[in-house]
Write an enzyme that holds these catalytic residues in place. Sequence first.
Site, short mmCIF file in Angstrom:
data_model
loop_
_atom_site.label_atom_id
_atom_site.label_comp_id
_atom_site.label_asym_id
_atom_site.label_seq_id
_atom_site.Cartn_x
_atom_site.Cartn_y
_atom_site.Cartn_z
N CYS A 132 46.35 27.15 32.78
CA CYS A 132 47.52 26.71 32.03
C CYS A 132 48.55 27.83 31.94
O CYS A 132 48.41 28.76 31.15
CB CYS A 132 47.09 26.27 30.62
SG CYS A 132 48.46 25.80 29.55
N CYS A 135 50.22 28.12 28.56
CA CYS A 135 49.36 28.72 27.53
C CYS A 135 49.27 30.24 27.66
O CYS A 135 49.30 30.96 26.66
CB CYS A 135 47.95 28.14 27.63
SG CYS A 135 47.85 26.35 27.57
N ASP A 136 49.15 30.73 28.89
CA ASP A 136 48.82 32.14 29.11
C ASP A 136 49.89 32.93 29.85
O ASP A 136 49.70 34.11 30.13
CB ASP A 136 47.50 32.24 29.88
CG ASP A 136 46.36 31.57 29.14
OD1 ASP A 136 46.30 31.71 27.91
OD2 ASP A 136 45.53 30.89 29.78
#
Length: 304
Positions: A132, A135-136
Site C-alpha cells: 500500500c 499507507c507507507d
Amino acid sequence: MYDTIIIGSGPAGLSAAVYAKRAELDFILIEKEYGGTGQIAESERVDNYLGLYGENGFDLGERFRSHAEALGTEFYEGEVSEISAENSGYKVTLADGTAFETKTIVYAAGASHRRLDIKGEAEFSGKGVSYCAVCDGAFCKGKTAAVIGGGDTALGDALYLSKAAEKVYLIHRRDTFRANRLLQKQVSEVSNIEIILNAVPLEITGEKRVEALRISRNGQEEALPVHSVFAAVGTIPNSGALKGIAELDANGYIIAGEDCVTSAKGIFAAGDVRTKALRQVITAAADGANSISSVQKYLTENRR
C-alpha cells in the site's frame, strides 16, 4: 433467521446494505475489520467515481459507510470461517464460534493483495516491503523506492511515491504496461521515475530492513539499491468460505453474472470477489444494488 446476511463492508457490501434497508429486509452486515470500508481506503485519490471527482479514497469509503449507518444498518465484527446449508437456508459461522442463520447471503468479501513469492518478501514485510503506497509512502521521503507491477495500481503508486521519493523504479515483467494510457503518459513525464521493462524480481535483501532488490532484466541479474519495495501485482479473491459451495473459476473468483447469481441457490456474489471484466468502485457499488434485487426476487419466488 435473517432474510439475508451481507459479508464484507467494501463498496459492494455497503451498497447492498443501503438497498437492503430500502427494501426493508431483515439483515446484518458482517465485516472482518471494525469500521472497514475495503481497499478503497488505500487510494490516495479517486478520479473516476461519477460526481465525486478527486475524492480521497479513505474519505469516499467513509461516505459510503456513513450512508449505510444513517439508514440503520447493523454491523457485526468477525471473520467468517464456515458457511453451511441448513434449515432451508444457510448457517454462517464466525471464527469466534458465533453463528447466524439466514435465508440468503450476499458475499462481498473482496480480494487481497497478491504476494510476489520471492525470497526476502515475508522477512521484510513491514520493514520496507509494502502493498500500500498510500499507507507507507511517507517512509520513502528523500529515498529510493521500487514498485513492481504493470497495471493501474502500480503506475498510480509510482506517481504517488514520486512526489516524496528521490527516485522510483517501476518494474514490469512484460514489455508493455496494462495500465490505462493516461497513467502511462503521466508516468513517462515524471523525471524521477525510471521504467524497467522485461524484468522480474528475484530477491529482496538487507540487514534489519530492505536495502536492495535483486532483479533479472532481459536475462541479466542486477541489484537495485532501494529503501522500500511496493508490490502491486494484482489481487486474490477472498472466496475461500464458498469453496465447495459455489462454483469458482480457475483463479478462485466466484462465477456470477451482473445479477450476482451464483451456482448456489440463495447465495449472491458482489464486488471484486466475482468474475467480471472491470473491477472498480462504481461496478462494486452496482453489484451491491443488483445483488439485493436478486435477493428480493429469490425470496419472492421461494415465498420466504
